[in-house]
Motif scaffolding. Structure first.
Motif, short mmCIF file in Angstrom:
data_model
loop_
_atom_site.label_atom_id
_atom_site.label_comp_id
_atom_site.label_asym_id
_atom_site.label_seq_id
_atom_site.Cartn_x
_atom_site.Cartn_y
_atom_site.Cartn_z
N UNK A 57 41.91 77.04 13.02
CA UNK A 57 40.48 77.23 12.78
C UNK A 57 39.88 75.99 12.11
N UNK A 58 38.60 75.74 12.37
CA UNK A 58 37.92 74.60 11.78
C UNK A 58 36.42 74.88 11.70
N UNK A 59 35.74 74.12 10.87
CA UNK A 59 34.28 74.18 10.76
C UNK A 59 33.75 72.76 10.77
N UNK A 60 32.73 72.51 11.62
CA UNK A 60 32.18 71.17 11.73
C UNK A 60 30.69 71.26 12.06
N UNK A 61 29.91 70.30 11.58
CA UNK A 61 28.48 70.29 11.88
C UNK A 61 28.24 69.49 13.17
N UNK A 62 27.28 69.97 13.97
CA UNK A 62 26.97 69.30 15.23
C UNK A 62 25.60 69.75 15.72
N UNK A 63 25.07 69.00 16.65
CA UNK A 63 23.82 69.39 17.31
C UNK A 63 24.00 69.23 18.82
N UNK A 64 23.00 69.59 19.55
CA UNK A 64 23.06 69.57 21.01
C UNK A 64 23.46 68.18 21.53
N UNK A 65 24.41 68.18 22.48
CA UNK A 65 24.90 66.98 23.17
C UNK A 65 25.79 66.09 22.31
N UNK A 66 26.14 66.53 21.10
CA UNK A 66 27.12 65.78 20.30
C UNK A 66 28.47 65.82 21.01
N UNK A 67 29.25 64.75 20.85
CA UNK A 67 30.57 64.67 21.47
C UNK A 67 31.64 64.98 20.42
N UNK A 80 34.75 67.32 24.15
CA UNK A 80 33.81 68.37 24.55
C UNK A 80 32.39 67.97 24.12
N UNK A 81 31.42 68.23 24.99
CA UNK A 81 30.01 68.00 24.65
C UNK A 81 29.37 69.33 24.24
N UNK A 82 28.72 69.31 23.10
CA UNK A 82 28.11 70.54 22.57
C UNK A 82 26.95 70.99 23.47
N UNK A 83 27.02 72.24 23.89
CA UNK A 83 26.02 72.81 24.79
C UNK A 83 25.02 73.68 24.02
N UNK A 84 23.97 74.10 24.75
CA UNK A 84 22.98 75.00 24.15
C UNK A 84 23.63 76.29 23.67
N UNK A 85 24.51 76.83 24.49
CA UNK A 85 25.17 78.09 24.15
C UNK A 85 25.99 77.97 22.87
#
Length: 266
Positions: A57-67, A80-85
């Motif tokens: 398990x992990x926790x990380x901050x990201x926004x749309x289209x972050x790699x 992986x590219x962060x998606x809307x979902x």
């Protein structure tokens, strides 16, 4: 009524747009057939780094289209590219494939079948004898290096040894080695070897992940790591620390390293 529905629909779209344009905290889990602990999870876009726990398990901050990159010695690297979902549900499950390094098969000596009776008859020579076989206590820790053995043999002078002058039993080796500076030289050598081993382990574990986030010309990678090792706090900041703590130390040193390069180039 129609206007109210349109307004609600508009507000919903607005909220979704705001959500996907801002960084959010994503809870994720890595699944694999091998250990999923201490896998590096790197947001290359935002330059944020974390590691997985024993459960993956992990926790990380990201926004749309972050790699997001997942990296470890045991696994094939995955991006992986962060998606809307992902942004909306704030969860991310990732399956990693085991990194398998295949070697050509080499058969040495007798081939064992798994049948104990058959294999014992096929084994040639006498089995090795260790200190447990003859009931002698033995050291089971990490073997000492040559420098550590020499330091042990040299001994270390302590003020209480001067009491030996009264009894005539003063040990000479620690005093002679202390006066000549040999003990200090051996201590420095032992420390340098320990730092070299620590640096090697850091390079193996973190080099790929670190330079995937922070850019540095590949020809300068080795020089950068030696620059880190020369820091007087290198051992305190890295020995026994987590990858995240070491990653932060490397980041701080990289800022200083690039500043030095800029001064030299100017």
């Amino acid at each position: 009524m129609q206007k109210i529905k349109l307004f609600i629909y508009f507000m919903l779209l607005l909220n979704i747009q705001i959500a996907v344009s801002q960084s959010v905290e994503i809870n994720g889990k890595v699944v694999s057939n091998v250990s999923v602990e201490n896998i590096h999870v790197i947001n290359k876009t935002a330059q944020v780094f974390t590691t997985t726990n024993k459960a993956g398990e992990f926790t990380i901050t990201a926004k749309l289209n972050d790699t997001i990159m997942f990296s470890s010695i045991q696994h094939i690297q995955k991006t992986i590219t962060i998606s809307n979902n992902t942004i909306l549900i704030r969860k991310l499950n990732v399956k990693l494939e085991e990194q398998i390094n295949k070697l050509d098969e080499v058969v040495v000596g007798k081939v064992l079948t798994g049948d104990l009776l058959s294999d014992v008859e096929n084994v040639e020579g006498d089995p090795p004898i260790n200190f447990f076989d003859v009931g002698i206590p033995g050291y089971k820790g990490k073997p000492a290096t040559q420098s550590e053995r020499r330091l042990s043999e040299a001994g270390e002078f302590k003020p209480k040894m001067l009491l030996g002058l009264l009894t005539g039993g003063i040990p000479l080796n620690p005093i002679l080695n202390g006066v000549s500076g040999r003990t200090k030289m051996l201590k420095n050598r032992v420390k340098l070897e320990a730092d070299d081993e620590l640096l090697h382990n850091i390079k193996v574990r973190l080099s790929e992940s670190f330079f995937s986030v922070y850019e540095l010309d590949e020809s300068k990678h080795i020089d950068f790591f030696y620059f880190c090792q020369e820091d007087e706090n290198f051992n305190n900041r890295c020995k026994g620390k987590t990858d995240i703590e070491i990653f932060e130390f490397l980041r701080e040193k990289l800022i200083a390293y690039k500043a030095n390069l800029k001064i030299v180039n100017d």
